[in-house]
Each structure stands twice: as C-alpha cells, then as structure tokens.
Design an enzyme around this catalytic site. Structure first.
Site, PDB file in Angstrom:
ATOM      1  N   THR A  15      -8.607  43.638  22.855  1.00 20.55           N
ATOM      2  CA  THR A  15      -8.696  43.003  24.180  1.00 20.55           C
ATOM      3  C   THR A  15      -7.521  42.080  24.474  1.00 20.55           C
ATOM      4  O   THR A  15      -7.050  42.003  25.606  1.00 20.55           O
ATOM      5  CB  THR A  15     -10.011  42.184  24.262  1.00 20.55           C
ATOM      6  OG1 THR A  15     -11.093  43.088  24.107  1.00 20.55           O
ATOM      7  CG2 THR A  15     -10.154  41.480  25.596  1.00 20.55           C
ATOM      8  N   SER A  60     -10.328  48.493  18.818  1.00 16.87           N
ATOM      9  CA  SER A  60     -10.610  48.504  17.380  1.00 16.87           C
ATOM     10  C   SER A  60     -11.867  49.285  17.019  1.00 16.87           C
ATOM     11  O   SER A  60     -12.130  49.520  15.839  1.00 16.87           O
ATOM     12  CB  SER A  60     -10.667  47.090  16.821  1.00 16.87           C
ATOM     13  OG  SER A  60     -11.896  46.474  17.112  1.00 16.87           O
ATOM     14  N   SER A  61     -12.632  49.731  17.997  1.00 16.42           N
ATOM     15  CA  SER A  61     -13.746  50.632  17.681  1.00 16.42           C
ATOM     16  C   SER A  61     -13.218  51.958  17.142  1.00 16.42           C
ATOM     17  O   SER A  61     -13.953  52.721  16.520  1.00 16.42           O
ATOM     18  CB  SER A  61     -14.606  50.879  18.918  1.00 16.42           C
ATOM     19  OG  SER A  61     -15.122  49.652  19.344  1.00 16.42           O
ATOM     20  N   THR A  91     -11.779  42.516  18.298  1.00 15.96           N
ATOM     21  CA  THR A  91     -12.794  41.779  17.546  1.00 15.96           C
ATOM     22  C   THR A  91     -13.886  42.696  16.978  1.00 15.96           C
ATOM     23  O   THR A  91     -14.512  42.357  15.986  1.00 15.96           O
ATOM     24  CB  THR A  91     -13.474  40.719  18.441  1.00 15.96           C
ATOM     25  OG1 THR A  91     -14.009  41.369  19.590  1.00 15.96           O
ATOM     26  CG2 THR A  91     -12.498  39.642  18.857  1.00 15.96           C
ATOM     27  N   ASP A  92     -14.089  43.867  17.621  1.00 16.06           N
ATOM     28  CA  ASP A  92     -15.235  44.704  17.237  1.00 16.06           C
ATOM     29  C   ASP A  92     -15.263  45.051  15.749  1.00 16.06           C
ATOM     30  O   ASP A  92     -16.314  45.022  15.120  1.00 16.06           O
ATOM     31  CB  ASP A  92     -15.243  46.003  18.062  1.00 16.06           C
ATOM     32  CG  ASP A  92     -15.624  45.757  19.516  1.00 16.06           C
ATOM     33  OD1 ASP A  92     -16.062  44.635  19.833  1.00 16.06           O
ATOM     34  OD2 ASP A  92     -15.474  46.684  20.332  1.00 16.06           O
ATOM     35  N   THR A 278     -28.322  42.124   1.763  1.00 16.04           N
ATOM     36  CA  THR A 278     -29.419  41.746   2.652  1.00 16.04           C
ATOM     37  C   THR A 278     -29.051  41.965   4.121  1.00 16.04           C
ATOM     38  O   THR A 278     -27.889  41.794   4.501  1.00 16.04           O
ATOM     39  CB  THR A 278     -29.838  40.279   2.446  1.00 16.04           C
ATOM     40  OG1 THR A 278     -30.816  39.934   3.442  1.00 16.04           O
ATOM     41  CG2 THR A 278     -28.674  39.302   2.560  1.00 16.04           C
ATOM     42  N   GLN A 279     -30.049  42.321   4.910  1.00 21.48           N
ATOM     43  CA  GLN A 279     -29.786  42.422   6.354  1.00 21.48           C
ATOM     44  C   GLN A 279     -29.894  41.053   7.027  1.00 21.48           C
ATOM     45  O   GLN A 279     -29.658  40.931   8.226  1.00 21.48           O
ATOM     46  CB  GLN A 279     -30.631  43.488   7.038  1.00 21.48           C
ATOM     47  CG  GLN A 279     -32.093  43.475   6.715  1.00 21.48           C
ATOM     48  CD  GLN A 279     -32.820  44.647   7.373  1.00 21.48           C
ATOM     49  OE1 GLN A 279     -33.359  44.482   8.450  1.00 21.48           O
ATOM     50  NE2 GLN A 279     -32.853  45.802   6.743  1.00 21.48           N
ATOM     51  N   CYS A 280     -30.225  39.999   6.264  1.00 25.79           N
ATOM     52  CA  CYS A 280     -30.188  38.631   6.819  1.00 25.79           C
ATOM     53  C   CYS A 280     -28.728  38.227   7.024  1.00 25.79           C
ATOM     54  O   CYS A 280     -27.835  38.718   6.349  1.00 25.79           O
ATOM     55  CB  CYS A 280     -30.796  37.632   5.841  1.00 25.79           C
ATOM     56  SG  CYS A 280     -32.529  37.905   5.491  1.00 25.79           S
TER      57      CYS A 280
HETATM   58  N1  ASP Z   1     -13.393  46.550  22.129  1.00 20.41           N
HETATM   59  C1  ASP Z   1     -12.392  45.543  21.799  1.00 20.41           C
HETATM   60  C2  ASP Z   1     -11.783  45.889  20.442  1.00 20.41           C
HETATM   61  O1  ASP Z   1     -12.389  45.645  19.448  1.00 20.41           O
HETATM   62  C3  ASP Z   1     -12.986  44.206  21.773  1.00 20.41           C
HETATM   63  C4  ASP Z   1     -12.043  43.093  21.428  1.00 20.41           C
HETATM   64  O2  ASP Z   1     -10.868  43.235  21.249  1.00 20.41           O
HETATM   65  O3  ASP Z   1     -12.537  41.974  21.350  1.00 20.41           O
HETATM   66  O4  ASP Z   1     -10.676  46.376  20.406  1.00 20.41           O
END
Ligand code: ASP
Length: 343
Positions: A15, A60-61, A91-92, A278-280
């Site tokens: 992003t 990043s997905s 961030t993903d 753990t999933q916690c």
């Molecule tokens: N979908 C974006 C990515 O991970 C989200 C981001 O950058 O925060 O590339």
C-alpha cells in the site's frame, strides 16, 4: 567529519507505494523509483539513500518464497556497501516475510527493517511517511560504530518489533501489528528509545551467509469444534505432505477423539512432522498440562512453544528445505533459531 550513513531501500510493493485507479478507486502497486520526489523530507536526513524497486511491485498477498529469496539476495549483493536495509512491503504478509528472512541470514550484523503503511504515501493522512523516515533512521543508527539493531525487525506506528514475533492484528488501524510474546526493541516517541536488553546480536561474527531453500509441502491446520474426520483425513493425505503446523486450542489441546489421534500417529509413522502452536494470540503450548495435549506429546508432536503462526510455518518450510534429517528438524523446531521462541 563522519561519513554519512548509506541505506538501501528495497521496495517490493504494498500500500505504501500504491495509487488509486481513477474510476474504480482500487489500490494498485506502482513503480516507486523516485522516493525522494514523493517524500522530499528524506533529503533532510542527509543520508545516502538508494532505492531498488522490484519489478513488478506486488500486493504482498502475492508474496512467495521465491520473492523472499530475491529480497535476501539483494541484501547479500549489497551488504558491504550499506549500513542498513529498509524493506518496503505490504502489511498483509509482512509477518511471514520478516520471519522467513530472520531464518535465512546467518551472521547478520546490520539492520534489516521492514515497514509499510495502511495508507499510500501520496495520501494526505498517510502513515507511510513517518514509518519510512523512522525505519531509515533505525537502519542507520549506530553506537560505537556498531549497528544498534543488527536483526530483522519491523517498524510500524512508533514501535520496533522483532520480525519473527509479530502478527498482523488489524486490517485498518495504523497500529497494524502486535508482538504479544516478545517486548518491543524500540519505541519512537520524541526520541527513538532502544531497549538494548531485547535486541539480538549475532554471536558469530563471520561473513554473512544466506540460506535460500524452502519446502512448500506444508500446511496449517487450525482446529475448530466440529472438525470432521473426512476433512481432517483428506488434509493429512495430501500427496507429498511433509509438515503440518497444528493450530491447537489454548495451551496446545485438541479433541481426544480416537480417530483424530490415530490419524496423527499414522501420519507421524509416514514421517510427516507436526508442530503444535496455539491459536491464542499470546502464551505458549504446554502439552503436559491437559490430557488432550498430553496425547499429542506422546504421539511425537513437537511443541512450538510461543511461536506465532507466521514464525512457525516459515520455520517449518525453512528447516525442511535445509536437507536435515527428520530428528534434527524436530530438534530445531522446538528451540530458538533466532529469537522466535522464548527459552
Ligand atoms: N494488500 C496490501 C499488501 O499487503 C496491504 C498493505 O500494504 O498494507 O500489499
């Protein structure tokens, strides 16, 4: 006069460098070569800043182990020319990339700081500008001519975290990451305050080594009440499967159904490695605590202790890629390689 710090910025996408399409309003990654034009304040740092832009920049997905390798190789090629490295990343999947990179480098003695943004840098209320400027300052920070934070870390919204300890906790808050099981490495308030006692320094000071093999024959299996036998069995019978991260309940518990335990035992006989986390959000696996976890321990499931899911799956992929024997992999999974587990 002291030499000015040299920092290499590696823009992978995300992003921070995206623009909005005029009609649809959808955010897409764009080339980001002229970072100084976007953020002229960078010139006021007085550093030597160079930018490498990955082509094409990605959301990043779409991250893959091949791109982790590309990032690591870019750092390796430029290692002697720069004081530190800043990776701009979506961030993903930042937590996965930061974890993977932390395992790939041996003898790292320079900062590798990942950052990104929730809003593109061209937008007035962007968080990207502060994240970028402070990440660069952290990458350049030295004490007695040594890097203050010589590890793979993530700077976001005024906090510096160990890269293999974070998880994305919020889809739109500026505070996108949490590191529940490990304290921050630094806090950026009026001054950047470093918490020395939390920062890792590589014991061996040899030359930088980069390991680039990952094995993708792994799966994350998250338990939920009512998970059916067909589903469970089909997952464990995936052809070529070598490792499973079990996301269990609480301190490492799963249902005590006979069929479930025997399917796990059967898969272990077929040399599939099981890593229990753990999933916690916080705390650790302790399989000795309840009957439901104890069965797993006796079956030969490895405790991932307090590792995050991101640190666990990338570690499993990494260790399976190193050509180690089965028992060695199990041994390393249960111990800290580079600060991803609390000992
Ligand atoms: N979908 C974006 C990515 O991970 C989200 C981001 O950058 O925060 O590339």
């Amino acid at each position: 006069m002291k030499n000015k710090p040299s920092i290499l910025i590696i823009y992978t996408g995300g992003t921070i460098g995206m623009v909005q399409m005029p009609v649809s309003g959808i955010l897409v990654p764009v080339k980001f070569d002229h970072i100084q034009d976007e953020v002229p304040d960078l010139n006021r740092l007085g550093y030597n800043l160079q930018v490498v832009t990955f082509s094409p920049p990605i959301d990043s997905s779409n991250m893959t182990p091949a791109i982790w390798v590309k990032i690591a190789n870019t750092i390796e090629r430029n290692y002697n020319k720069y004081d530190g490295f800043v990776i701009l990343h979506g961030t993903d999947t930042m937590a996965y990339t930061a974890s993977a990179l932390s395992y790939m480098f041996e003898n790292l003695d320079k900062p590798v700081v990942l950052t990104g943004a929730q809003l593109p840098i061209g937008i007035l209320r962007t968080d990207g500008k502060e994240n970028l400027i402070t990440a660069i300052q952290i990458a350049a920070a030295k004490r007695n001519d040594m890097a203050i934070v010589p590890e793979v870390c993530v700077y976001f919204n005024s906090k510096l975290f160990r890269g293999n300890r974070i998880s994305k906790r919020h889809a739109d808050d500026f505070s996108a990451f949490s590191s529940v099981n490990y304290p921050a490495l630094a806090n950026a308030g009026v001054e950047i305050k470093y918490f020395q006692e939390n920062i890792h320094h590589s014991a061996n000071k040899g030359i930088l080594k980069v390991r680039t093999q990952f094995d993708e024959n792994v799966v994350i299996l998250k338990f939920f009440p009512g998970m059916g036998r067909m589903v469970f069995e089909s997952i464990l019978n995936i052809p070529g499967l070598k490792g499973v991260v079990l996301e269990s309940f609480g301190s490492g518990n799963i249902p005590t159904n006979r069929w479930m335990i025997s399917l796990i035992k059967n898969a272990i006989k077929r040399k599939i490695i099981f890593l229990n986390i753990t999933q916690c959000q916080g705390g650790a696996v302790n399989m000795g605590r309840y009957e439901t976890g104890n069965e797993l321990e006796h079956a030969g499931v490895v405790s991932g202790k307090d590792m995050t899911t991101e640190a666990a799956i990338t570690k499993l992929m990494f260790l399976l890629g190193q050509g180690l024997d089965h028992e060695e992999i199990k041994l390393h999974l249960n111990k800290s390689l580079i600060g991803e587990i609390s000992e």
